[in-house]
Design an enzyme around this catalytic site. Structure first.
Site, PDB file in Angstrom:
ATOM      1  N   SER A  67       0.783  -1.230   0.000  1.00  0.00           N
ATOM      2  CA  SER A  67       0.000   0.000   0.000  1.00  0.00           C
ATOM      3  C   SER A  67       0.817   1.283   0.000  1.00  0.00           C
ATOM      4  O   SER A  67       0.304   2.332  -0.366  1.00  0.00           O
ATOM      5  CB  SER A  67      -0.961  -0.007   1.186  1.00  0.00           C
ATOM      6  OG  SER A  67      -0.258  -0.197   2.387  1.00  0.00           O
ATOM      7  N   HIS A  90      -5.568  -3.869  -1.918  1.00  0.00           N
ATOM      8  CA  HIS A  90      -5.339  -2.858  -2.962  1.00  0.00           C
ATOM      9  C   HIS A  90      -5.282  -3.436  -4.372  1.00  0.00           C
ATOM     10  O   HIS A  90      -5.077  -2.689  -5.325  1.00  0.00           O
ATOM     11  CB  HIS A  90      -4.040  -2.087  -2.668  1.00  0.00           C
ATOM     12  CG  HIS A  90      -4.179  -1.151  -1.520  1.00  0.00           C
ATOM     13  ND1 HIS A  90      -4.711   0.114  -1.646  1.00  0.00           N
ATOM     14  CD2 HIS A  90      -3.881  -1.302  -0.206  1.00  0.00           C
ATOM     15  CE1 HIS A  90      -4.719   0.710  -0.465  1.00  0.00           C
ATOM     16  NE2 HIS A  90      -4.227  -0.129   0.426  1.00  0.00           N
ATOM     17  N   LYS A 123     -12.371  -0.394  -0.377  1.00  0.00           N
ATOM     18  CA  LYS A 123     -11.507   0.376  -1.299  1.00  0.00           C
ATOM     19  C   LYS A 123     -12.161   0.405  -2.689  1.00  0.00           C
ATOM     20  O   LYS A 123     -13.087   1.180  -2.895  1.00  0.00           O
ATOM     21  CB  LYS A 123     -10.097  -0.194  -1.280  1.00  0.00           C
ATOM     22  CG  LYS A 123      -9.492  -0.138   0.136  1.00  0.00           C
ATOM     23  CD  LYS A 123      -8.039  -0.454   0.163  1.00  0.00           C
ATOM     24  CE  LYS A 123      -7.520  -0.721   1.567  1.00  0.00           C
ATOM     25  NZ  LYS A 123      -7.615   0.385   2.504  1.00  0.00           N
TER      26      LYS A 123
HETATM   27  N1  PMP Z   1      -5.252  -4.877   4.546  1.00  0.00           N
HETATM   28  C1  PMP Z   1      -4.566  -4.002   3.794  1.00  0.00           C
HETATM   29  C2  PMP Z   1      -3.413  -4.502   2.973  1.00  0.00           C
HETATM   30  C3  PMP Z   1      -4.943  -2.644   3.757  1.00  0.00           C
HETATM   31  O1  PMP Z   1      -4.268  -1.770   3.021  1.00  0.00           O
HETATM   32  C4  PMP Z   1      -6.047  -2.240   4.531  1.00  0.00           C
HETATM   33  C5  PMP Z   1      -6.566  -0.805   4.469  1.00  0.00           C
HETATM   34  N2  PMP Z   1      -5.879   0.149   5.118  1.00  0.00           N
HETATM   35  C6  PMP Z   1      -6.709  -3.181   5.312  1.00  0.00           C
HETATM   36  C7  PMP Z   1      -6.304  -4.490   5.283  1.00  0.00           C
HETATM   37  C8  PMP Z   1      -7.865  -2.781   6.188  1.00  0.00           C
HETATM   38  O2  PMP Z   1      -9.026  -2.697   5.445  1.00  0.00           O
HETATM   39  P1  PMP Z   1     -10.327  -1.977   6.040  1.00  0.00           P
HETATM   40  O3  PMP Z   1     -10.129  -0.508   5.856  1.00  0.00           O
HETATM   41  O4  PMP Z   1     -11.442  -2.540   5.251  1.00  0.00           O
HETATM   42  O5  PMP Z   1     -10.410  -2.351   7.481  1.00  0.00           O
END
Ligand code: PMP
Length: 396
Positions: free
Chosen positions: A186, A214, A244
């Site tokens: 990310s 992502h 997302k």
């Molecule tokens: N896993 C990854 C790789 C992420 O980038 C994120 C988002 N920040 C999450 C999990 C968490 O997802 P959510 O916002 O749906 O809790």
């Protein structure tokens, strides 16, 4: 009267953070999180949301949400295992399995929750987890919760992973060994080397776990990183978020049916926390249907991402080695990065700075997230601001 020890703890720690410039001030967005956003009465070009396809404000999703809310009400009413499993949750899980080309799927309240749930339902203190050093915080916390021995390998370093897999599996110390990776990282936008990871997993009989927060909706014609590499039947846990590209809220695991059956009886957030609202579930079903029937939004997303990347590179910015729409502008020093982001904001572009400890010290960056909803005019305007501020601060 509040506890004195708590008061002392909070005062000392908050002051320390503020002193170091690490206290994150949150700016509430006044209205939708679209290609532009309004904050404190000012409308800015938004390059910081994960709403990759613009679906968070899509009228088809809003209608689906409204219809479901009328039918089911605003809340699920109980945890999934009592009577909070509405048929719309089951439909969502069936749709997710179809989308991910797996036998079954289970939905959670968020992507974060999903990692906390899934890792600890399968791994325990007699096991080991090989985890990429740049994996997301929710994976790190999920590993901790499981009590398995976490062994970090250098970022996308397949020699290091192989050596550590060999050592862990031949040590005789562990019952099960898992390898865990983000599908798309990310902070840099690079893609995990899944074909090599799967080959190492096959060689050493590792359980494979890919968090594609992502990559879903972005790669593999929308189906994600695992599909992009044609590995749908080779990855045990396909994790995703519904917050997302899907534009709503929630998380999920897609995989073999017996794995999903196990998670339904052993993953604690499924057992003890209420599911997403019926409206959210309906919007997610609509979003996945759109993704499975058309690639129009992905094509637009990639066009915009390519356009922004080329523009920033041409101006002389260091955009790292991103292979996806996530486009960092690496500035380096923390205070300079924060100042750069602040100046962009003053000039009409919202692009958040990301500094240590989220990224290694000295690699501070402003992370740009182009979406399918941006127009060329918005991206041109953003590039003009980047040029102005970049030159003014001696970055380009
Ligand atoms: N896993 C990854 C790789 C992420 O980038 C994120 C988002 N920040 C999450 C999990 C968490 O997802 P959510 O916002 O749906 O809790």
């Amino acid at each position: 009267m509040s506890s004195h020890t708590l008061q002392k703890f909070l005062t000392e720690n908050l002051e320390e953070l503020k002193g170091k410039g690490l206290y994150n001030v949150i700016d509430p967005v006044e209205g939708a999180n679209g290609p532009t956003i309004t904050i404190a009465g000012r409308t800015l070009i938004n390059l910081s949301s994960n709403n990759y396809l613009g679906l968070a404000t899509d009228s088809r999703l809003i209608n689906a949400c409204n219809e479901a809310t009328k039918k089911y009400g605003v809340g699920a009413g109980a945890v999934r295992t009592i009577n909070g499993t509405l048929d719309i949750h089951v439909k969502l899980e069936e749709k997710l399995a179809e989308f991910k080309h797996t036998e079954a799927a289970i939905a959670y309240q968020s992507g974060f929750n999903c990692n906390m749930a899934a890792i600890s339902a399968v791994m325990d203190k007699h096991d080991a987890i090989l985890s990429d050093e740049l994996n997301h915080a929710s994976i790190i916390d999920g590993c901790r919760l499981s009590k398995a021995k976490t062994i970090r390998y250098n970022h996308s370093d397949m020699e290091d992973l192989r050596a550590k897999a060999k050592e862990a599996t031949s040590s005789g110390l562990y019952n099960k060994v898992m390898v865990i990776t983000d599908g798309v990282f990310s902070m840099d936008g690079d893609i995990a080397k899944l074909p090599e990871i799967v080959a190492i997993a096959e060689e050493f009989d590792l359980i494979t776990y890919v968090d594609d927060a992502h990559g879903s909706g972005v790669l593999g014609n929308g189906a994600g990183t695992v599909k992009h590499f044609g590995l749908s039947d080779k990855v045990d846990f396909q994790i995703g978020t519904l917050s997302k590209a899907i534009g709503v809220v929630g998380g999920y695991v897609a995989g073999r049916k017996d794995l999903i059956d196990w998670l339904k009886v052993r993953s604690r957030p499924f057992l003890f926390s209420t599911a997403v609202t019926p409206g959210a579930a309906a919007s997610c079903i609509e979003a996945i249907t759109i993704l499975m029937t058309s690639t129009e939004l992905q094509t637009k997303l990639w066009e915009n991402a390519d356009y922004l990347k080329k523009g920033l590179k041409k101006l002389g910015f260091d955009i790292g080695h991103s292979e996806t729409p996530i486009t960092p502008c690496i500035i380096g020093e923390e205070t300079k990065t924060q100042e750069f982001s602040k100046r962009l904001n003053e000039e009409g572009v919202y692009a958040k700075s990301i500094v240590f400890p989220t990224v290694p010290q000295g690699t501070g960056r402003v992370r740009n997230m182009p979406t399918a909803a941006h127009t060329k005019e918005m991206l041109d305007e953003a590039l003009t601001v980047y040029e102005k501020v970049g030159k003014e601060m001696g970055i380009i």
